[in-house]
Write a protein that holds these residues in place. Structure first.
Motif, PDB file in Angstrom:
ATOM      1  N   LEU A  87     -50.808 102.903  29.431  1.00 19.73           N
ATOM      2  CA  LEU A  87     -51.437 104.029  28.732  1.00 19.73           C
ATOM      3  C   LEU A  87     -51.109 104.051  27.240  1.00 19.73           C
ATOM      4  O   LEU A  87     -51.423 105.018  26.548  1.00 19.73           O
ATOM      5  N   ASP A  88     -50.494 102.988  26.739  1.00 20.22           N
ATOM      6  CA  ASP A  88     -50.109 102.965  25.324  1.00 20.22           C
ATOM      7  C   ASP A  88     -51.321 103.084  24.403  1.00 20.22           C
ATOM      8  O   ASP A  88     -51.320 103.862  23.443  1.00 20.22           O
ATOM      9  N   HIS A  89     -52.330 102.288  24.675  1.00 20.49           N
ATOM     10  CA  HIS A  89     -53.512 102.245  23.807  1.00 20.49           C
ATOM     11  C   HIS A  89     -54.814 102.510  24.558  1.00 20.49           C
ATOM     12  O   HIS A  89     -55.862 102.673  23.921  1.00 20.49           O
ATOM     13  N   THR A  90     -54.777 102.531  25.869  1.00 27.17           N
ATOM     14  CA  THR A  90     -55.986 102.713  26.669  1.00 27.17           C
ATOM     15  C   THR A  90     -56.578 104.105  26.456  1.00 27.17           C
ATOM     16  O   THR A  90     -55.853 105.101  26.473  1.00 27.17           O
ATOM     17  N   ARG A  91     -57.889 104.143  26.271  1.00 27.12           N
ATOM     18  CA  ARG A  91     -58.594 105.406  26.063  1.00 27.12           C
ATOM     19  C   ARG A  91     -59.978 105.329  26.721  1.00 27.12           C
ATOM     20  O   ARG A  91     -60.569 104.249  26.793  1.00 27.12           O
ATOM     21  N   PRO A  92     -60.516 106.462  27.157  1.00 25.56           N
ATOM     22  CA  PRO A  92     -61.908 106.460  27.627  1.00 25.56           C
ATOM     23  C   PRO A  92     -62.851 106.096  26.486  1.00 25.56           C
ATOM     24  O   PRO A  92     -62.597 106.426  25.321  1.00 25.56           O
ATOM     25  N   TYR A  93     -63.928 105.420  26.815  1.00 28.47           N
ATOM     26  CA  TYR A  93     -64.944 105.138  25.813  1.00 28.47           C
ATOM     27  C   TYR A  93     -65.638 106.439  25.401  1.00 28.47           C
ATOM     28  O   TYR A  93     -65.660 107.412  26.169  1.00 28.47           O
ATOM     29  N   PRO A  94     -66.205 106.478  24.206  1.00 26.27           N
ATOM     30  CA  PRO A  94     -66.915 107.680  23.759  1.00 26.27           C
ATOM     31  C   PRO A  94     -67.985 108.113  24.756  1.00 26.27           C
ATOM     32  O   PRO A  94     -68.742 107.287  25.266  1.00 26.27           O
ATOM     33  N   GLY A  95     -68.017 109.403  25.035  1.00 29.63           N
ATOM     34  CA  GLY A  95     -69.039 109.962  25.904  1.00 29.63           C
ATOM     35  C   GLY A  95     -68.734 109.912  27.383  1.00 29.63           C
ATOM     36  O   GLY A  95     -69.485 110.483  28.189  1.00 29.63           O
ATOM     37  N   VAL A  96     -67.644 109.262  27.777  1.00 35.62           N
ATOM     38  CA  VAL A  96     -67.355 109.119  29.209  1.00 35.62           C
ATOM     39  C   VAL A  96     -67.058 110.469  29.877  1.00 35.62           C
ATOM     40  O   VAL A  96     -67.704 110.822  30.874  1.00 35.62           O
ATOM     41  N   PRO A  97     -66.108 111.268  29.392  1.00 34.70           N
ATOM     42  CA  PRO A  97     -65.838 112.542  30.075  1.00 34.70           C
ATOM     43  C   PRO A  97     -67.063 113.453  30.122  1.00 34.70           C
ATOM     44  O   PRO A  97     -67.343 114.079  31.154  1.00 34.70           O
ATOM     45  N   GLU A  98     -67.796 113.515  29.018  1.00 29.44           N
ATOM     46  CA  GLU A  98     -68.957 114.399  28.948  1.00 29.44           C
ATOM     47  C   GLU A  98     -70.070 113.947  29.898  1.00 29.44           C
ATOM     48  O   GLU A  98     -70.723 114.773  30.549  1.00 29.44           O
ATOM     49  N   THR A  99     -70.282 112.640  29.974  1.00 31.15           N
ATOM     50  CA  THR A  99     -71.340 112.115  30.843  1.00 31.15           C
ATOM     51  C   THR A  99     -70.987 112.296  32.312  1.00 31.15           C
ATOM     52  O   THR A  99     -71.847 112.664  33.130  1.00 31.15           O
ATOM     53  N   PHE A 203     -77.202  87.171  33.847  1.00 35.47           N
ATOM     54  CA  PHE A 203     -77.049  87.531  35.255  1.00 35.47           C
ATOM     55  C   PHE A 203     -78.102  88.543  35.720  1.00 35.47           C
ATOM     56  O   PHE A 203     -78.045  89.016  36.849  1.00 35.47           O
ATOM     57  N   SER A 204     -79.039  88.861  34.852  1.00 34.70           N
ATOM     58  CA  SER A 204     -80.207  89.692  35.183  1.00 34.70           C
ATOM     59  C   SER A 204     -79.857  91.074  35.734  1.00 34.70           C
ATOM     60  O   SER A 204     -80.256  91.437  36.846  1.00 34.70           O
ATOM     61  N   PRO A 205     -79.131  91.884  34.968  1.00 32.70           N
ATOM     62  CA  PRO A 205     -78.912  93.266  35.409  1.00 32.70           C
ATOM     63  C   PRO A 205     -80.224  94.042  35.373  1.00 32.70           C
ATOM     64  O   PRO A 205     -81.130  93.712  34.604  1.00 32.70           O
ATOM     65  N   HIS A 206     -80.322  95.070  36.198  1.00 30.87           N
ATOM     66  CA  HIS A 206     -81.540  95.877  36.214  1.00 30.87           C
ATOM     67  C   HIS A 206     -81.667  96.723  34.954  1.00 30.87           C
ATOM     68  O   HIS A 206     -82.775  96.979  34.480  1.00 30.87           O
ATOM     69  N   LEU A 207     -80.532  97.186  34.428  1.00 31.30           N
ATOM     70  CA  LEU A 207     -80.518  98.008  33.224  1.00 31.30           C
ATOM     71  C   LEU A 207     -79.453  97.492  32.273  1.00 31.30           C
ATOM     72  O   LEU A 207     -78.454  96.909  32.699  1.00 31.30           O
ATOM     73  N   LEU A 208     -79.662  97.747  30.987  1.00 31.96           N
ATOM     74  CA  LEU A 208     -78.663  97.478  29.954  1.00 31.96           C
ATOM     75  C   LEU A 208     -78.546  98.717  29.078  1.00 31.96           C
ATOM     76  O   LEU A 208     -79.560  99.266  28.645  1.00 31.96           O
ATOM     77  N   ILE A 209     -77.318  99.161  28.836  1.00 33.11           N
ATOM     78  CA  ILE A 209     -77.121 100.309  27.951  1.00 33.11           C
ATOM     79  C   ILE A 209     -76.083  99.964  26.890  1.00 33.11           C
ATOM     80  O   ILE A 209     -75.170  99.175  27.129  1.00 33.11           O
ATOM     81  N   GLN A 210     -76.235 100.577  25.724  1.00 32.02           N
ATOM     82  CA  GLN A 210     -75.335 100.309  24.610  1.00 32.02           C
ATOM     83  C   GLN A 210     -74.245 101.360  24.481  1.00 32.02           C
ATOM     84  O   GLN A 210     -73.252 101.138  23.790  1.00 32.02           O
ATOM     85  N   SER A 211     -74.432 102.507  25.132  1.00 34.26           N
ATOM     86  CA  SER A 211     -73.408 103.553  25.118  1.00 34.26           C
ATOM     87  C   SER A 211     -73.417 104.257  26.466  1.00 34.26           C
ATOM     88  O   SER A 211     -74.461 104.335  27.131  1.00 34.26           O
ATOM     89  N   PHE A 212     -72.272 104.772  26.861  1.00 35.98           N
ATOM     90  CA  PHE A 212     -72.150 105.388  28.185  1.00 35.98           C
ATOM     91  C   PHE A 212     -73.047 106.613  28.313  1.00 35.98           C
ATOM     92  O   PHE A 212     -73.622 106.872  29.373  1.00 35.98           O
ATOM     93  N   SER A 213     -73.189 107.358  27.224  1.00 38.37           N
ATOM     94  CA  SER A 213     -73.972 108.594  27.281  1.00 38.37           C
ATOM     95  C   SER A 213     -75.456 108.350  27.514  1.00 38.37           C
ATOM     96  O   SER A 213     -76.185 109.274  27.890  1.00 38.37           O
ATOM     97  N   GLU A 214     -75.920 107.113  27.317  1.00 41.48           N
ATOM     98  CA  GLU A 214     -77.326 106.792  27.598  1.00 41.48           C
ATOM     99  C   GLU A 214     -77.690 107.050  29.053  1.00 41.48           C
ATOM    100  O   GLU A 214     -78.864 107.260  29.378  1.00 41.48           O
ATOM    101  N   LEU A 215     -76.696 107.038  29.926  1.00 41.50           N
ATOM    102  CA  LEU A 215     -76.972 107.257  31.350  1.00 41.50           C
ATOM    103  C   LEU A 215     -77.653 108.598  31.589  1.00 41.50           C
ATOM    104  O   LEU A 215     -78.478 108.730  32.490  1.00 41.50           O
ATOM    105  N   THR A 216     -77.329 109.595  30.781  1.00 40.03           N
ATOM    106  CA  THR A 216     -77.925 110.920  30.978  1.00 40.03           C
ATOM    107  C   THR A 216     -79.410 110.922  30.654  1.00 40.03           C
ATOM    108  O   THR A 216     -80.140 111.827  31.081  1.00 40.03           O
ATOM    109  N   GLN A 217     -79.874 109.920  29.911  1.00 34.96           N
ATOM    110  CA  GLN A 217     -81.278 109.840  29.519  1.00 34.96           C
ATOM    111  C   GLN A 217     -82.127 109.057  30.515  1.00 34.96           C
ATOM    112  O   GLN A 217     -83.353 109.215  30.532  1.00 34.96           O
ATOM    113  N   ILE A 218     -81.487 108.211  31.318  1.00 36.56           N
ATOM    114  CA  ILE A 218     -82.268 107.309  32.172  1.00 36.56           C
ATOM    115  C   ILE A 218     -82.017 107.508  33.661  1.00 36.56           C
ATOM    116  O   ILE A 218     -82.705 106.899  34.481  1.00 36.56           O
ATOM    117  N   ILE A 219     -81.047 108.354  34.019  1.00 42.52           N
ATOM    118  CA  ILE A 219     -80.735 108.571  35.432  1.00 42.52           C
ATOM    119  C   ILE A 219     -80.855 110.051  35.764  1.00 42.52           C
ATOM    120  O   ILE A 219     -80.334 110.907  35.044  1.00 42.52           O
TER     121      ILE A 219
END
Length: 223
Positions: A87-99, A203-219
């Protein structure tokens, strides 16, 4: 890989390292501490990142130049060091808790990671993310790891769900994309994590997102 469509979801599964949290520095520090323990010089994070995603044993094995003779002691040293420093440097990515809060109580969610359960739970608990998830399947929870479908299917069983195109696994590596394919669910690759977009596209993912918060727009939850 059309991220403009709206996807209806019955369940969401998430990888941990490189998806929910940025843990590269702590993993690299513990891996380099393990190398120093055996008299090996440190490696840059850019090299270490290629070792992450297939579980702790593989990380240590690669960090120790694939030396089987050092592996058992190396794993023990790494585990002890990482337990103190995860836990020294580990942090949630931006938007993770809110999403996650946005989807909480709308869509069942779980974490499926190749990281050992104890470390995963410690990190999720520390950042108050555990309450969002119905279950956590770690790299040592069952006999196999992603891309094998077993950990994914175990999580779905605990969520009282079955594999379907309405289940989406969000992750940052080929293990996540291939694991989703093997479990017959959809994959959503994140490009902000430990793998670059160009690599993930192979590897042909079905979706690609650049930020975690994008999930709220597409799901959206399937009603």
């Amino acid at each position: 890989m059309n991220s403009k469509n709206i996807y209806l979801a019955k369940g969401l599964l998430f990888d941990l390292d490189g998806t929910l949290v940025n843990s590269l520095k702590d993993l690299a520090c513990s891996a380099n501490a393990t190398r120093l323990h055996f008299g090996l010089s440190p490696l840059p994070e850019e090299k270490m990142v290629t070792f992450i995603g297939q579980g702790m044993k593989n990380l240590v094995f690669q960090a120790l130049n694939q030396n089987e003779k050092l592996l058992e002691e190396g794993i023990q040293f790494f585990r002890t060091h990482y337990e103190k420093h995860c836990l020294d440097h580990t942090r949630p990515y931006p938007g993770v808790p809110e999403t996650l809060a946005f989807f909480h109580e709308k869509i069942p969610m779980a974490v499926v990671t190749n990281k050992p359960y104890s470390f995963s739970k410690k990190i999720l608990d520390h950042f108050c993310l555990s309450p969002f998830f119905l279950t956590l399947v770690g790299g040592d929870t069952c006999d196999t790891k992603k891309p094998h479908p077993e950990p994914i299917l175990m999580a779905l069983k605990k969520m009282d769900l079955s594999p379907s195109p309405e289940i989406i696994l969000v992750g940052d590596s080929e293990a996540d994309i291939l694991g989703a394919q093997n479990a017959h669910i959809l994959s959503c690759a994140v490009t902000y994590g430990l793998r670059k977009k160009e690599y993930l596209e192979k590897f042909s993912p079905h979706l690609l997102i650049q930020s975690f918060s994008e999930l709220t727009q597409i799901i959206q939850p399937e009603l």
